[in-house]
Design a protein around this motif. Structure first.
Motif, PDB file in Angstrom:
ATOM      1  N   ARG A 184       1.634 -21.798 -21.641  1.00  0.00           N
ATOM      2  CA  ARG A 184       0.792 -22.717 -21.946  1.00  0.00           C
ATOM      3  C   ARG A 184      -0.647 -22.192 -22.270  1.00  0.00           C
ATOM      4  N   TYR A 185      -0.981 -21.532 -21.440  1.00  0.00           N
ATOM      5  CA  TYR A 185      -2.361 -21.058 -21.585  1.00  0.00           C
ATOM      6  C   TYR A 185      -2.611 -20.067 -22.819  1.00  0.00           C
ATOM      7  N   ASN A 186      -1.479 -19.397 -22.812  1.00  0.00           N
ATOM      8  CA  ASN A 186      -1.486 -18.337 -23.906  1.00  0.00           C
ATOM      9  C   ASN A 186      -1.519 -19.142 -25.387  1.00  0.00           C
ATOM     10  N   HIS A 187      -0.666 -20.021 -25.477  1.00  0.00           N
ATOM     11  CA  HIS A 187      -0.418 -20.771 -26.598  1.00  0.00           C
ATOM     12  C   HIS A 187      -1.823 -21.708 -27.041  1.00  0.00           C
ATOM     13  N   TRP A 188      -2.429 -22.136 -25.882  1.00  0.00           N
ATOM     14  CA  TRP A 188      -3.584 -22.825 -26.018  1.00  0.00           C
ATOM     15  C   TRP A 188      -4.791 -21.866 -26.603  1.00  0.00           C
ATOM     16  N   LEU A 189      -4.666 -20.877 -25.887  1.00  0.00           N
ATOM     17  CA  LEU A 189      -5.845 -19.861 -26.315  1.00  0.00           C
ATOM     18  C   LEU A 189      -5.567 -19.494 -27.747  1.00  0.00           C
ATOM     19  N   MET A 190      -4.508 -19.407 -28.244  1.00  0.00           N
ATOM     20  CA  MET A 190      -4.133 -18.745 -29.713  1.00  0.00           C
ATOM     21  C   MET A 190      -4.237 -19.950 -30.568  1.00  0.00           C
ATOM     22  N   ASP A 191      -4.052 -21.242 -30.163  1.00  0.00           N
ATOM     23  CA  ASP A 191      -4.352 -22.182 -30.998  1.00  0.00           C
ATOM     24  C   ASP A 191      -5.941 -23.081 -31.153  1.00  0.00           C
ATOM     25  N   ASN A 192      -6.615 -22.441 -29.896  1.00  0.00           N
ATOM     26  CA  ASN A 192      -8.181 -22.848 -29.921  1.00  0.00           C
ATOM     27  C   ASN A 192      -9.102 -22.540 -31.181  1.00  0.00           C
ATOM     28  N   GLN A 193      -9.438 -23.625 -31.759  1.00  0.00           N
ATOM     29  CA  GLN A 193     -10.158 -23.530 -32.986  1.00  0.00           C
ATOM     30  C   GLN A 193     -11.823 -22.810 -32.854  1.00  0.00           C
ATOM     31  N   ASP A 194     -11.969 -22.811 -31.823  1.00  0.00           N
ATOM     32  CA  ASP A 194     -13.484 -22.125 -31.199  1.00  0.00           C
ATOM     33  C   ASP A 194     -13.429 -20.624 -31.099  1.00  0.00           C
ATOM     34  N   PHE A 195     -12.251 -20.188 -30.937  1.00  0.00           N
ATOM     35  CA  PHE A 195     -12.296 -18.918 -30.600  1.00  0.00           C
ATOM     36  C   PHE A 195     -11.166 -17.943 -31.300  1.00  0.00           C
ATOM     37  N   GLU A 196     -11.311 -16.606 -31.653  1.00  0.00           N
ATOM     38  CA  GLU A 196     -10.381 -16.027 -32.246  1.00  0.00           C
ATOM     39  C   GLU A 196      -9.833 -15.141 -31.038  1.00  0.00           C
ATOM     40  N   THR A 197      -8.416 -15.045 -30.814  1.00  0.00           N
ATOM     41  CA  THR A 197      -8.005 -14.379 -29.562  1.00  0.00           C
ATOM     42  C   THR A 197      -6.822 -13.423 -30.181  1.00  0.00           C
ATOM     43  N   VAL A 198      -6.801 -12.066 -29.233  1.00  0.00           N
ATOM     44  CA  VAL A 198      -5.680 -11.086 -29.255  1.00  0.00           C
ATOM     45  C   VAL A 198      -5.307 -11.102 -28.057  1.00  0.00           C
ATOM     46  N   ILE A 199      -3.953 -10.765 -27.923  1.00  0.00           N
ATOM     47  CA  ILE A 199      -3.286 -10.304 -26.683  1.00  0.00           C
ATOM     48  C   ILE A 199      -2.836  -9.191 -26.731  1.00  0.00           C
ATOM     49  N   LEU A 200      -3.212  -8.197 -25.788  1.00  0.00           N
ATOM     50  CA  LEU A 200      -2.757  -6.999 -25.809  1.00  0.00           C
ATOM     51  C   LEU A 200      -1.800  -6.446 -24.698  1.00  0.00           C
ATOM     52  N   PRO A 201      -0.875  -5.836 -24.668  1.00  0.00           N
ATOM     53  CA  PRO A 201       0.245  -5.477 -23.863  1.00  0.00           C
ATOM     54  C   PRO A 201      -0.128  -4.137 -22.983  1.00  0.00           C
ATOM     55  N   VAL A 202      -1.174  -4.420 -22.559  1.00  0.00           N
ATOM     56  CA  VAL A 202      -1.799  -3.373 -21.576  1.00  0.00           C
ATOM     57  C   VAL A 202      -1.819  -3.973 -20.121  1.00  0.00           C
ATOM     58  N   GLY A 203      -1.718  -2.841 -19.123  1.00  0.00           N
ATOM     59  CA  GLY A 203      -1.738  -3.490 -18.016  1.00  0.00           C
ATOM     60  C   GLY A 203      -0.705  -4.656 -17.695  1.00  0.00           C
ATOM     61  N   ASP A 204      -1.236  -5.847 -17.265  1.00  0.00           N
ATOM     62  CA  ASP A 204      -0.345  -6.854 -16.932  1.00  0.00           C
ATOM     63  C   ASP A 204      -0.730  -7.847 -18.062  1.00  0.00           C
ATOM     64  N   GLY A 205      -1.272  -7.531 -19.149  1.00  0.00           N
ATOM     65  CA  GLY A 205      -1.553  -8.434 -20.392  1.00  0.00           C
ATOM     66  C   GLY A 205      -2.821  -8.853 -20.295  1.00  0.00           C
ATOM     67  N   LEU A 206      -3.668  -8.251 -21.440  1.00  0.00           N
ATOM     68  CA  LEU A 206      -4.911  -8.755 -21.328  1.00  0.00           C
ATOM     69  C   LEU A 206      -5.370  -9.393 -22.772  1.00  0.00           C
ATOM     70  N   ALA A 207      -5.895 -10.774 -22.585  1.00  0.00           N
ATOM     71  CA  ALA A 207      -6.445 -11.547 -23.626  1.00  0.00           C
ATOM     72  C   ALA A 207      -7.809 -11.377 -23.894  1.00  0.00           C
ATOM     73  N   ILE A 208      -8.168 -11.325 -25.208  1.00  0.00           N
ATOM     74  CA  ILE A 208      -9.692 -11.139 -25.518  1.00  0.00           C
ATOM     75  C   ILE A 208      -9.741 -12.295 -26.542  1.00  0.00           C
ATOM     76  N   SER A 209     -10.757 -12.996 -26.186  1.00  0.00           N
ATOM     77  CA  SER A 209     -11.120 -14.282 -27.057  1.00  0.00           C
ATOM     78  C   SER A 209     -12.717 -13.977 -27.471  1.00  0.00           C
ATOM     79  N   LYS A 210     -12.826 -14.157 -28.950  1.00  0.00           N
ATOM     80  CA  LYS A 210     -14.096 -13.991 -29.356  1.00  0.00           C
ATOM     81  C   LYS A 210     -14.702 -15.372 -29.946  1.00  0.00           C
ATOM     82  N   LYS A 211     -15.916 -15.830 -29.466  1.00  0.00           N
ATOM     83  CA  LYS A 211     -16.299 -17.155 -30.389  1.00  0.00           C
ATOM     84  C   LYS A 211     -16.389 -16.907 -31.551  1.00  0.00           C
ATOM     85  N   ARG A 212     -15.915 -17.962 -32.494  1.00  0.00           N
ATOM     86  CA  ARG A 212     -15.842 -17.858 -33.805  1.00  0.00           C
ATOM     87  C   ARG A 212     -17.468 -18.016 -34.481  1.00  0.00           C
TER      88      ARG A 212
END
Length: 212
Positions: A184-212
């Protein structure tokens, strides 16, 4: 990723200081979760690109990530929160041994409850979330108002050993509940209109969210 490819890449990370290898061995011996090697190296490289002046870390544990960040970015100031007093005491010992007392500020308490204290150290150019995974969304909402205009949020463990991608993972009920919350957090992040997010399959999974 193919195991042989991972092992090939990991060979290039052996030039890290022996002190960090000692910390990795301590974490393994005492069952303390720290970032996997490819995950932390990816995080550090993104931070080198960003060049933040101040980082907020939610989840100190034994101080491994904070020290890796401080070592890679010698001019950055890190404020790190931990609610487990025993782990925080160990983190303080490691931080002192590595000579980073002036660069890393540790705060004891629940990150959900000490927002005013944390805010007194802000604003922050980067936030690194690596604490209770069931509370990721609340951490994000509580602390992103403290981000600078070009700030970014880095969230670890968003793939949870790849189990979030499995339709019927063979795990306990509690783990299934946790997986649903991470999903749910991942979906919420990707849908967040205030941030651009990418999820990288490294380690245990790293999400990077940049303010728009």
């Amino acid at each position: 990723m193919n195991k042989k490819v991972y092992e090939y890449i990991e060979k290039f990370y052996n030039d890290r200081p022996a002190f960090f290898i000692k910390m990795e061995e301590y974490a393994d011996e005492h069952d303390v979760p720290i970032m996997e090697l490819d995950g932390i190296e990816t995080l550090l490289q993104w931070l080198r690109f960003q060049q933040p002046e101040k980082i907020l870390e939610v989840g100190t544990a034994i101080g491994y990530s904070a020290l890796r960040m401080a070592h890679s970015l010698p001019d950055v100031q890190i404020v790190s929160i931990e609610r487990d007093i025993e782990r925080l005491d160990q983190a303080k010992q490691f931080i002192e041994q590595f000579g980073k007392n002036q660069q890393i500020i540790t705060l004891y308490g629940d990150a959900l409850e000490i927002t005013e204290e944390v805010a007194s150290y802000g604003p922050f150019d980067a936030i690194f979330i690596d604490a209770a995974k069931s509370q990721y969304g609340r951490f994000f909402e509580l602390y992103t108002p403290l981000l600078t205009q070009n700030g970014a949020v880095y969230t670890d463990n968003v793939l949870f050993k790849g189990l979030v991608a499995e339709a019927q993972p063979e795990v306990s009920r509690n783990v299934k509940q946790l997986l649903r919350k991470i999903d749910r957090y991942n979906h919420w992040l990707m849908d967040n209109q205030d941030f651009e997010t990418v999820i990288l399959p490294v380690g245990d999974g790293l999400a990077i969210s940049k303010k728009r």
